[in-house]
Design a protein around this motif. Sequence first.
Motif, mmCIF file in Angstrom:
data_model
loop_
_atom_site.group_PDB
_atom_site.id
_atom_site.type_symbol
_atom_site.label_atom_id
_atom_site.label_comp_id
_atom_site.label_asym_id
_atom_site.label_seq_id
_atom_site.Cartn_x
_atom_site.Cartn_y
_atom_site.Cartn_z
ATOM 1 N N PHE A 246 0.825 -1.207 0.000
ATOM 2 C CA PHE A 246 0.000 0.000 0.000
ATOM 3 C C PHE A 246 0.863 1.263 0.000
ATOM 4 N N GLU A 247 1.951 1.215 0.776
ATOM 5 C CA GLU A 247 2.806 2.396 0.914
ATOM 6 C C GLU A 247 3.541 2.752 -0.377
ATOM 7 N N GLU A 248 3.570 1.832 -1.342
ATOM 8 C CA GLU A 248 4.278 2.094 -2.597
ATOM 9 C C GLU A 248 3.337 2.245 -3.794
ATOM 10 N N LYS A 249 2.046 2.325 -3.522
ATOM 11 C CA LYS A 249 1.096 2.364 -4.636
ATOM 12 C C LYS A 249 1.161 3.670 -5.431
ATOM 13 N N PHE B 101 2.067 3.822 -9.091
ATOM 14 C CA PHE B 101 1.126 3.573 -10.180
ATOM 15 C C PHE B 101 -0.193 4.336 -10.073
ATOM 16 N N SER B 102 -0.626 4.683 -8.860
ATOM 17 C CA SER B 102 -1.982 5.231 -8.692
ATOM 18 C C SER B 102 -2.242 6.537 -9.450
ATOM 19 N N PRO B 103 -1.294 7.482 -9.530
ATOM 20 C CA PRO B 103 -1.598 8.699 -10.305
ATOM 21 C C PRO B 103 -1.830 8.402 -11.794
ATOM 22 N N ILE B 104 -1.099 7.410 -12.317
ATOM 23 C CA ILE B 104 -1.268 7.042 -13.736
ATOM 24 C C ILE B 104 -2.611 6.347 -13.924
ATOM 25 N N CYS B 105 -2.987 5.499 -12.956
ATOM 26 C CA CYS B 105 -4.297 4.836 -13.016
ATOM 27 C C CYS B 105 -5.414 5.871 -12.998
ATOM 28 N N ASP B 106 -5.283 6.872 -12.144
ATOM 29 C CA ASP B 106 -6.300 7.937 -12.077
ATOM 30 C C ASP B 106 -6.379 8.683 -13.408
ATOM 31 N N LYS B 107 -5.216 8.936 -14.005
ATOM 32 C CA LYS B 107 -5.144 9.663 -15.278
ATOM 33 C C LYS B 107 -5.938 8.950 -16.377
ATOM 34 N N TYR B 108 -5.865 7.603 -16.390
ATOM 35 C CA TYR B 108 -6.510 6.827 -17.457
ATOM 36 C C TYR B 108 -7.811 6.152 -17.017
ATOM 37 N N ASP B 109 -8.290 6.475 -15.784
ATOM 38 C CA ASP B 109 -9.548 5.920 -15.277
ATOM 39 C C ASP B 109 -9.513 4.391 -15.215
ATOM 40 N N VAL B 110 -8.400 3.862 -14.717
ATOM 41 C CA VAL B 110 -8.246 2.427 -14.463
ATOM 42 C C VAL B 110 -8.086 2.274 -12.946
ATOM 43 N N ASP B 111 -8.964 1.521 -12.307
ATOM 44 C CA ASP B 111 -8.919 1.409 -10.848
ATOM 45 C C ASP B 111 -7.754 0.519 -10.400
ATOM 46 N N LEU B 112 -6.935 1.047 -9.495
ATOM 47 C CA LEU B 112 -5.897 0.242 -8.853
ATOM 48 C C LEU B 112 -6.529 -0.348 -7.598
ATOM 49 N N ILE B 113 -6.797 -1.647 -7.637
ATOM 50 C CA ILE B 113 -7.575 -2.315 -6.588
ATOM 51 C C ILE B 113 -6.653 -2.729 -5.443
ATOM 52 N N SER B 114 -7.033 -2.325 -4.230
ATOM 53 C CA SER B 114 -6.220 -2.615 -3.048
ATOM 54 C C SER B 114 -6.626 -3.932 -2.404
ATOM 55 N N THR C 182 -3.327 -9.860 8.084
ATOM 56 C CA THR C 182 -2.257 -9.189 8.831
ATOM 57 C C THR C 182 -2.316 -7.663 8.717
ATOM 58 N N SER C 183 -3.284 -7.125 7.968
ATOM 59 C CA SER C 183 -3.334 -5.671 7.767
ATOM 60 C C SER C 183 -3.659 -4.914 9.060
ATOM 61 N N GLU C 184 -4.501 -5.491 9.906
ATOM 62 C CA GLU C 184 -4.843 -4.987 11.233
ATOM 63 C C GLU C 184 -5.045 -3.471 11.268
ATOM 64 N N ASN C 185 -4.110 -2.705 11.897
ATOM 65 C CA ASN C 185 -4.339 -1.269 12.072
ATOM 66 C C ASN C 185 -4.167 -0.469 10.781
ATOM 67 N N ARG C 186 -3.896 -1.153 9.665
ATOM 68 C CA ARG C 186 -3.782 -0.474 8.369
ATOM 69 C C ARG C 186 -5.078 -0.581 7.561
ATOM 70 N N ILE C 187 -6.057 -1.355 8.049
ATOM 71 C CA ILE C 187 -7.283 -1.599 7.279
ATOM 72 C C ILE C 187 -7.995 -0.298 6.944
ATOM 73 N N ALA C 188 -8.177 0.569 7.933
ATOM 74 C CA ALA C 188 -8.896 1.828 7.714
ATOM 75 C C ALA C 188 -8.167 2.693 6.690
ATOM 76 N N MET C 189 -6.854 2.758 6.809
ATOM 77 C CA MET C 189 -6.041 3.568 5.902
ATOM 78 C C MET C 189 -6.166 3.074 4.460
ATOM 79 N N ILE C 190 -6.092 1.753 4.276
ATOM 80 C CA ILE C 190 -6.212 1.166 2.932
ATOM 81 C C ILE C 190 -7.620 1.409 2.385
#
Length: 256
Positions: A127-130, A133-146, A151-159
């Motif tokens: 997630f921390e390295e997305k 790619f994510s700005p390019i996905c937004d540019k072309y309207d392609v969803d980057l699916i998380s 094990t995500s635990e306290n990162r679930i809300a953030m993701i």
Amino acid sequence: MSNIHKAFENGKAFIAFITCGDPDLDTTAKAVKAAADNGADLIELGIPFSDPTAEGPVIQGANIRALNGGITTDKVFEFVEVIRKDVKIPLVFMTYANVVFSYGADKFISKCRDVGIDGMILPDLPFEEKKEFSPICDKYDVDLISLIAPTSENRIAMIAKEAKGFLYIVSSLGVTGARAEIKTDLKSIVDVARENTDIPCAVGFGISTPDQARKMAGISDGAIVGSAIIKLLEKYGKDAPEYIGEYVKSMKEALR
């Protein structure tokens, strides 16, 4: 907004995974059509990769067969462009960050838009390295699916807050493959996700039977199945699409 939301508009979604080129692209086309015709709401198309770190032996085998058959990323793009004329449900790519990076992210993601791919899943992308790619996905309207793992635990809300398309909830630790039993407390994971996003949540990894699909859909918005479908391709080869159609129909009926 991409077309992915359409997969979740008519009740619980059934999401099928198929590796492109196993055993050949003609069979993949028939398998995709059979899945779509029998109730699949979205299809994940696997682009073969030599080191599919999230995959168990079944999908690893499909990758090897496809690569040995000469499948390339360019051939997969050409293939999608052709099947898009008949298949109208949402399609996403499931592959690995290196496939996109080595192809050239802008070139890869713009081609996704051009051929009708609605999103992509990169299971080895933290997630921390997305932002790679994510700005390019937004540019072309392609969803980057998380993905959210046990094990995500306290990162679930953030993701969840930054999710696009749908959230892929990983049911179990380890790699893909059918499991006799799924013991993770998935409801608590989905509850936290839903507190932080309106994006649908679908559960994958380990689901292979109608009963499992029904249980997973009971706590989420859909079920994702890969290895069980790939096993049919491994067993029946070019005759597999007929069996895939029957299997998808039984799974979709369970979700209803």
